[in-house]
Each structure stands twice: as structure tokens, then as C-alpha cells.
Scaffold this motif. Sequence first.
Motif, PDB file in Angstrom:
ATOM      1  N   PRO A 247       1.477   9.346   0.454  1.00  0.00           N
ATOM      2  CA  PRO A 247       0.360  10.238   1.364  1.00  0.00           C
ATOM      3  C   PRO A 247      -0.800   9.479   1.358  1.00  0.00           C
ATOM      4  N   TRP A 248      -1.207   8.504   0.457  1.00  0.00           N
ATOM      5  CA  TRP A 248      -2.432   7.747   0.614  1.00  0.00           C
ATOM      6  C   TRP A 248      -2.385   6.609   1.233  1.00  0.00           C
ATOM      7  N   SER A 249      -1.188   6.126   1.794  1.00  0.00           N
ATOM      8  CA  SER A 249      -0.938   5.091   2.665  1.00  0.00           C
ATOM      9  C   SER A 249      -1.596   5.227   3.908  1.00  0.00           C
ATOM     10  N   ARG A 250      -2.285   3.894   4.691  1.00  0.00           N
ATOM     11  CA  ARG A 250      -2.832   4.125   5.768  1.00  0.00           C
ATOM     12  C   ARG A 250      -1.796   3.762   7.053  1.00  0.00           C
ATOM     13  N   LYS A 251      -2.218   4.667   7.890  1.00  0.00           N
ATOM     14  CA  LYS A 251      -1.407   4.511   9.197  1.00  0.00           C
ATOM     15  C   LYS A 251      -1.705   3.402   9.860  1.00  0.00           C
ATOM     16  N   LYS A 252      -0.493   2.659  10.566  1.00  0.00           N
ATOM     17  CA  LYS A 252      -0.811   1.581  11.249  1.00  0.00           C
ATOM     18  C   LYS A 252      -1.549   1.951  12.488  1.00  0.00           C
ATOM     19  N   LYS A 253      -2.410   0.977  12.994  1.00  0.00           N
ATOM     20  CA  LYS A 253      -3.246   1.386  13.998  1.00  0.00           C
ATOM     21  C   LYS A 253      -2.432   0.808  15.380  1.00  0.00           C
ATOM     22  N   GLY A 254      -2.629   1.742  16.296  1.00  0.00           N
ATOM     23  CA  GLY A 254      -2.002   1.407  17.469  1.00  0.00           C
ATOM     24  C   GLY A 254      -2.739   1.904  18.867  1.00  0.00           C
ATOM     25  N   LYS A 255      -2.361   1.805  19.784  1.00  0.00           N
ATOM     26  CA  LYS A 255      -2.887   2.344  21.132  1.00  0.00           C
ATOM     27  C   LYS A 255      -2.970   4.210  20.884  1.00  0.00           C
ATOM     28  N   LYS A 256      -4.198   4.300  21.204  1.00  0.00           N
ATOM     29  CA  LYS A 256      -4.400   6.045  20.943  1.00  0.00           C
ATOM     30  C   LYS A 256      -3.890   6.541  22.165  1.00  0.00           C
ATOM     31  N   GLN A 257      -2.862   7.496  21.743  1.00  0.00           N
ATOM     32  CA  GLN A 257      -2.447   8.281  23.139  1.00  0.00           C
ATOM     33  C   GLN A 257      -3.126   9.561  22.989  1.00  0.00           C
ATOM     34  N   LYS A 258      -3.247  10.035  24.537  1.00  0.00           N
ATOM     35  CA  LYS A 258      -3.875  11.386  24.566  1.00  0.00           C
ATOM     36  C   LYS A 258      -3.022  12.501  24.346  1.00  0.00           C
ATOM     37  N   LYS A 259      -3.755  13.445  23.009  1.00  0.00           N
ATOM     38  CA  LYS A 259      -2.792  14.216  22.707  1.00  0.00           C
ATOM     39  C   LYS A 259      -2.975  15.761  23.329  1.00  0.00           C
ATOM     40  N   SER A 260      -1.722  16.161  23.573  1.00  0.00           N
ATOM     41  CA  SER A 260      -1.686  17.476  24.454  1.00  0.00           C
ATOM     42  C   SER A 260      -1.837  18.588  23.434  1.00  0.00           C
ATOM     43  N   PRO A 261      -2.372  20.014  23.631  1.00  0.00           N
ATOM     44  CA  PRO A 261      -2.741  20.725  22.883  1.00  0.00           C
ATOM     45  C   PRO A 261      -1.161  21.389  22.268  1.00  0.00           C
TER      46      PRO A 261
ATOM     47  N   PHE B 239      -3.219   0.249 -20.221  1.00  0.00           N
ATOM     48  CA  PHE B 239      -3.114  -0.211 -18.778  1.00  0.00           C
ATOM     49  C   PHE B 239      -1.922   0.375 -17.969  1.00  0.00           C
ATOM     50  N   LYS B 240      -0.978   0.240 -18.539  1.00  0.00           N
ATOM     51  CA  LYS B 240       0.282   0.742 -18.128  1.00  0.00           C
ATOM     52  C   LYS B 240       0.098   2.019 -17.377  1.00  0.00           C
ATOM     53  N   ASP B 241      -0.460   2.904 -18.498  1.00  0.00           N
ATOM     54  CA  ASP B 241      -0.545   4.510 -18.063  1.00  0.00           C
ATOM     55  C   ASP B 241      -1.630   4.776 -17.017  1.00  0.00           C
ATOM     56  N   VAL B 242      -2.602   3.717 -17.036  1.00  0.00           N
ATOM     57  CA  VAL B 242      -3.517   3.881 -15.834  1.00  0.00           C
ATOM     58  C   VAL B 242      -3.029   3.566 -14.508  1.00  0.00           C
ATOM     59  N   ALA B 243      -2.317   2.349 -14.699  1.00  0.00           N
ATOM     60  CA  ALA B 243      -1.958   1.889 -13.342  1.00  0.00           C
ATOM     61  C   ALA B 243      -0.742   2.722 -12.582  1.00  0.00           C
ATOM     62  N   ALA B 244      -0.057   3.557 -13.853  1.00  0.00           N
ATOM     63  CA  ALA B 244       0.816   4.565 -12.874  1.00  0.00           C
ATOM     64  C   ALA B 244       0.021   5.390 -12.290  1.00  0.00           C
ATOM     65  N   ALA B 245      -0.848   5.944 -12.978  1.00  0.00           N
ATOM     66  CA  ALA B 245      -1.961   6.960 -12.610  1.00  0.00           C
ATOM     67  C   ALA B 245      -2.709   6.616 -11.047  1.00  0.00           C
ATOM     68  N   LEU B 246      -2.900   5.424 -11.299  1.00  0.00           N
ATOM     69  CA  LEU B 246      -3.795   4.906  -9.872  1.00  0.00           C
ATOM     70  C   LEU B 246      -2.798   4.651  -8.722  1.00  0.00           C
ATOM     71  N   VAL B 247      -1.411   4.525  -9.087  1.00  0.00           N
ATOM     72  CA  VAL B 247      -0.400   4.482  -8.014  1.00  0.00           C
ATOM     73  C   VAL B 247      -0.413   5.972  -7.345  1.00  0.00           C
ATOM     74  N   GLY B 248      -0.570   6.969  -8.190  1.00  0.00           N
ATOM     75  CA  GLY B 248      -0.274   8.304  -7.716  1.00  0.00           C
ATOM     76  C   GLY B 248      -1.419   8.367  -6.784  1.00  0.00           C
ATOM     77  N   VAL B 249      -2.838   8.027  -6.972  1.00  0.00           N
ATOM     78  CA  VAL B 249      -3.914   8.304  -6.139  1.00  0.00           C
ATOM     79  C   VAL B 249      -4.350   7.364  -5.037  1.00  0.00           C
ATOM     80  N   GLY B 250      -3.228   6.277  -5.071  1.00  0.00           N
ATOM     81  CA  GLY B 250      -3.499   5.287  -3.669  1.00  0.00           C
ATOM     82  C   GLY B 250      -4.235   4.185  -4.128  1.00  0.00           C
ATOM     83  N   LEU B 251      -4.724   3.801  -5.151  1.00  0.00           N
ATOM     84  CA  LEU B 251      -5.683   2.411  -5.421  1.00  0.00           C
ATOM     85  C   LEU B 251      -4.760   1.469  -5.817  1.00  0.00           C
ATOM     86  N   ILE B 252      -3.374   1.637  -6.118  1.00  0.00           N
ATOM     87  CA  ILE B 252      -2.568   0.532  -6.177  1.00  0.00           C
ATOM     88  C   ILE B 252      -1.536   1.079  -5.631  1.00  0.00           C
ATOM     89  N   VAL B 253      -0.831   0.090  -4.521  1.00  0.00           N
ATOM     90  CA  VAL B 253      -0.209   0.392  -3.372  1.00  0.00           C
ATOM     91  C   VAL B 253       0.943  -0.734  -3.370  1.00  0.00           C
TER      92      VAL B 253
END
Length: 778
Positions: free
Chosen positions: A207-221, A464-478
Amino acid sequence: MPRTKKVLGKKHPDPVVETASLSSVAPADVWYKLSVPEETIRGESNSAGGKYKSRLKQLLQWCGQDFDGLIVFDECHRAKNLCPVGSSKPTKTGLTVLELQNKLPKARVVYASATGASEPRNMAYMVRLGLWGEGTPFPEFADFISAAAVRAVKRNKWSTSDSEHDSDGSNYELSDIESEISEEHSDSNMSSDFNPFNSGSDSDDDPWSRKKKGKKQKKSPKKRASTQDKLSLLLSQKTNKAKTNGAGANFKPTAPPMDAIERACSMKEELLAAIERLGERLPPNTLDQLIDELGGPENVAEMTGRKGRVVQTEDGGIQYESRSEQDVPLETLNLTEKQRFMDGEKDVAIISEAASSGISLQSDRRVKNQRRRVHITLELPWSADRAIQQFGRTHRSNQVNAPELESLGALTHGDRRATETRDLSQFNIDNKYGRSALEATMKAIMGYEQPLVAPPRDYKGDFFKDVAAALVGVGLIVNSENMPGVLSLDKDYNNMSKFLNRILGMPVELQNRLFRYFTDTLAAIVTSAKRSGRFDLGILDLGAGGEVVKRVRTMMFLRKHATGTAPTELHTVHVERGMSWPEALEKLSELVGENEGFWLSHQVRNGKHTAILAVAVESSNNKTKKESKKEQMFSVYRPNTGLQFRQESLAELEKKYKKVESADAEEAWIQQYDASVNTCSHAYWRGNCRNVSIGHDCEVGLRRRTYNVVSGSVLSVWSRVEGVLASKIGSQNNKMQVIRLRTKDDLKVVGTLIPKNCVDALIEALSSDAEKTEEKTF
């Protein structure tokens, strides 16, 4: 060239104005007729049928290409992120400010803000200052930044050269990391075989990963999807993913059974009911409770970005109500609330960061409510810029009295003009040292580098191992983009705001441990920078802390630059910083503590004792608890150098000195005070000085110090100064320090400190093409 307001321009009619800002000055009785074309004010420019599509285009069309009027950028610090650090993008505000100046080259521009640029890169939008560009030593802004980074503000060594430093051993060696501190950060997406745990995460599900940027499409309601629609969509996505993963050619999607949908709906209702029951046990909203405790909306002026609030009814119940009033639209409600507070209709004002810019709440002489303000901040920001914006709401010009800032104090070492209390510079971690500490912390967690400080010894498990695991969960390690399955740091891993926000998603104990490890790393980096003399002290003040500054000589060089002529001045000043015997006795008369007073050294050097005056430092700990000798701290005064920056504990004092009466310390005190006029500490304590013996000057421990300061149009001669300093490579004197001094005759000078061995060469370089050169002695 330093000038005072007393001799420059006309005297302002309002005698209470103390600053150059006119924000609190009553407007003059001058009237203007404003004429705006009808087509300009017709409709919204960014509406569907708008002509210009944006406010910027509308403004540019209205001004015209040959516009030579005035453009004022109020609160211009909001455009500071035009040149951000890391992989961040320039903000729209910064880009718009830059484009407006480029499109209207003939326009006059004024940058107005009470918040200074804390870093040179924050000035990127100020293209009209003439600091870089054609006709300056810096063709591009990048050249200006590079020069500022190379000649960064350095610590002035005289403040610590006379102190005795005790270095303690450590199992972790500190490298010269402070020399590597730079605004340009290394690429964080370096691949590594280090994996703190077996990760089966997929970037598509992160859920923290970034979306790949592409050409913006006009959104319909879209219409609001029902629970069944959401479940069907979820099943469809799962089916497509199974096909992609090769689940089989015979795979046929099936509709979800009705009992599964009903079960899911039932689970949703149970979850909402559980949340409702939990709400009765949760504490109320902090802001709403604060307003209620202080008398409710009738007594509290709220200036926030909220549209509504929760209030307590007369029967004890609570209900949600809109902040908007019948005659006051929501857009102007904050200004209306501000006026009610300034008129005395409401006794308390609560202001959030959303409204912390542009609102003045000081005890202004022109308003009804002139009572002293008591400014209380609930949460200190981690950035000095934001803190200045907060505290500047109540501490402004034209005020009857200064606010009580009991918990605030001076924000930085250089700002001694704020109300005297505690120093909050320790909370400003969003700076180059903080970012360097964050980078070192994250790389130590990933195993890229050796840690600068040891992990917590009392932590049970692999820290360090426990902190790394937690940082994966919040998206600072990907997951690494180049090597799938291998973990790496996020692109913005050294972004302080992102780090502080993301770690809030970690378990509380672990986030506290990580933040403590980060602050320990920051302290290690700062300590190392101080010991090596590379710590950035900011602006050095002379004449503001009791020193007597006297001008000896001033040389003025009038030189041409891109837009005309400007003077560059080289001042030579003497600074008296010692404490005479009468001054020491006067200070002694104010002391009442058992261990306060004169101390004499155990050691005798060159037949002389060292005499000092110790003054107890008030402790912030619980006074009911008796402090140990290591916890009792004292400020130390010396006859030759006055008050020392470094404090001593009672244990350290007893180790090196003995407590004596004033009569026993008088001879040693006066002897060192008199000798320190022209005798350095080496010659005083050893009988000779190696530097003096080979013909060099030595000012270590001198009571009277000589400083050479170049001021005025410094940037126009920057290349000359650089050349002179570069010619002294091999010595340790080619460091530059910004200095602010006030002389005995009340002359204020802001400039750059020039080492003594560079003065003659600099005078020759500046005189070579100066139109006029003048020398004055005092």
C-alpha cells in the motif's frame, strides 16, 4: 556597507516601529483609485468555459509583456521548495513564482516574509536579488549553491580553544561523516544482499508503493459502489491475477455465492458496531476538549482549517456542528475570529499550522486587547522555519509588551533577542546534521554501513532486524526495482518529514527505540563536528554577550558590478572578552550556593595557579531529588576569556580545583588578566610559544582578540575572496564564518570573518580594480 536607520532616509512618523517591516504601521492618509478591466473580474478563469485556464495566465494577460510595475510576493517563503532535496519535485507554488518573474522581466519584485531562508537552496525563487546570473560570480543558481556549500559557515575556534576537553573512548569509531554532509544525497536504491528477514511481499500489493506515472486520463464521474459491487470487483481482480500467474487455461470465473456476500455484509455491520462501542471508551478530540475546557466557542477564537467541530450541549451530550456562521462565510471565519480576539471579545485564541501564516495576534498598540500574551505551544515542530512562523504570531513589532514565552526561548544560538528561557535549538532536527544522522541510521539498519553508535544494550532481540521489519511495513524499506526480491531503501528515505510521519505506524515501543537511536546518532555527529571545529554555529554574535567591540581600522573599496557601483568594506576590530577582578567580585556578591565562588587549581604550571569563578546552573530535574556531583553543573568564568561555553560538573571541578576564598584567588586572577593582553596561553603557562618563536602570531587565550570582517557588497567580490583563501591551502585558516557585531559606538556590521594571514592578500586583490579606496583609523 553597514548603515543605520538613523542616517538613512526619512524618520518614520510612528516612533514605536523598531524593525524595517511596515506590517504593523498604520496606513498613511493616501488614497488611490484602482481600475480593473471588466473582463478581468468576469467569472473564474479556471472554470470549464474559462478563457485563460489558470490564474497565472489571467494575470500575465492582464499585466502585458511590457509590465514594469511592482509585484510583491507576500509570505514568499512558501515558494522555498523550488529546488528540493532528494527525489522530491518542485512545488507548484515555487514553479509559479519563478514563471511569473520570467514572463514579466521588466517588473519590479519585492520578496516579503518574516521567515528567513534557513538554507541557501530555499532562495532559488529569488532570481531578482542579483546573487547569481549574468554579471555575477555565479552564472547559475547551482554555482551559487556549490560555493555556499564549499564555504559553509564554520565554527569559530576561539570559543573552545581555551577550554579543556575530555575525550572518552568508544567501541564505535566516528568517521569524518560531518565532512560528507551535503545537500545532495546519494542514490538510495542501491541493491544489497542484506535481507533482515524472509520477505514475500510484492510491490503490487504494497500500500505504500508508488504508482507508476503515465499519461493522465480524464476521469468520468463514478457512482458510489455498493458492498456487493466492491466484492465483485475484488473477485474479478483476483481472477485476473490468477490468470496472469498461470492458474490454468480451464479456469472459469464463478460468481460469489449469496451466503458469502451476506456473511461479508454482516461482518461489516458488526465491525461498525464495534467501532461505535469503542468510541465511548476513546478520549475526546484534543482540540474540542481544549475549547470546551477554556469556556467553549463563546470564549475561544478558533483559527484552524476545520469546517466543523464537536460541542457539548447543555444536557451533557455532544453533537457535531458547522463552524460557519450565518453572516460570516467559512472562507473569512478565521479573520473574523482573529478580530474578535484582538477586540477583547474572546480571551483565548487557538491557532493551528493551517492558519499560522499571515495572522498577527500580538498586543498591538492599535487594538483594544493590549494584555500581555501567553503563548503556549502544544507540539513543537521539527523545523525551525515552522517554529518561527508559530512564535511570530504573538511576538511582532508595534506591540505594547512582549509575550510570555516561558517554554519557548531563543530558537537558535544566533537569536538572543527572544525572551530569555530555554534553548529550543535541540528540537530543530530538520537540518543538514539531522538528515545526515537519518541517512546514517537507515544505512546502518540495512547493513550498508557500520553504525556510528551501538544499538540499545537492553533491547531483547535483534534491534536492526526488528526495526527493518517494521520499516517495511510503513514503506521506508521497499522491494528493489532493479532486483526483485531484494529489499532496499525508499527513494525518500532521508526525508525528515516522511520519516517522522511513517514511524508512527510502527509499534509504540519500537518507534521510541528507533527515534532514540536516531537522536543518539545525531548527537554523535554533532559532537564529532564540534571536536573537529567544523560545527555550524550559525551567525557568530560579538558585542551582544557583554564583549566590548572597538573599531581600529576600516578600508573601503568602491567597485563596479553588474548594475552599478557598490562599496566593499574591510573592518579591523578589537574585542575585549575577559573579566576583571572588580567584575568578578561583583559577580561573587550575587552567589549564594555552597559550591559557588572562586576555585584554585591543584596543578602549578610555570609557578602559577589557575583561578576560576564557578556559578551553579539551575537544574531542570525534580528539585526534591538530591543530585549527584556529576549532575550538579556549573558555568565557569576565567580572567582572560570570561564566560566559557563548556560547563563543568561538581565532580570535574573537585578533580582539578579546590574551593578557596576570594583573597586566595586574587593574585592568580589579576596576574592572568593583566598578562592576557598580549601574552598567549602557551607563553603564560609554559614560558614560551612555538608559533611566536618562529615569527607567527598566536591569539590563544588572549583577552583582546583582533578580528577582520569583510562586509558590504561581498558576493560581488566572492571570486576574489575565494582566490585569496584558496592560496592558503595547507593552513587551517581558510574557513569562513558569518559574523554579526555591534561596536562600542553602536555601529552594526554583518559580514564574513577573514583570517589574519589572508588580510594583506585580500587588500591587494580588492584594490587592484577598485575605482576608489579609502582608509580610516579609529
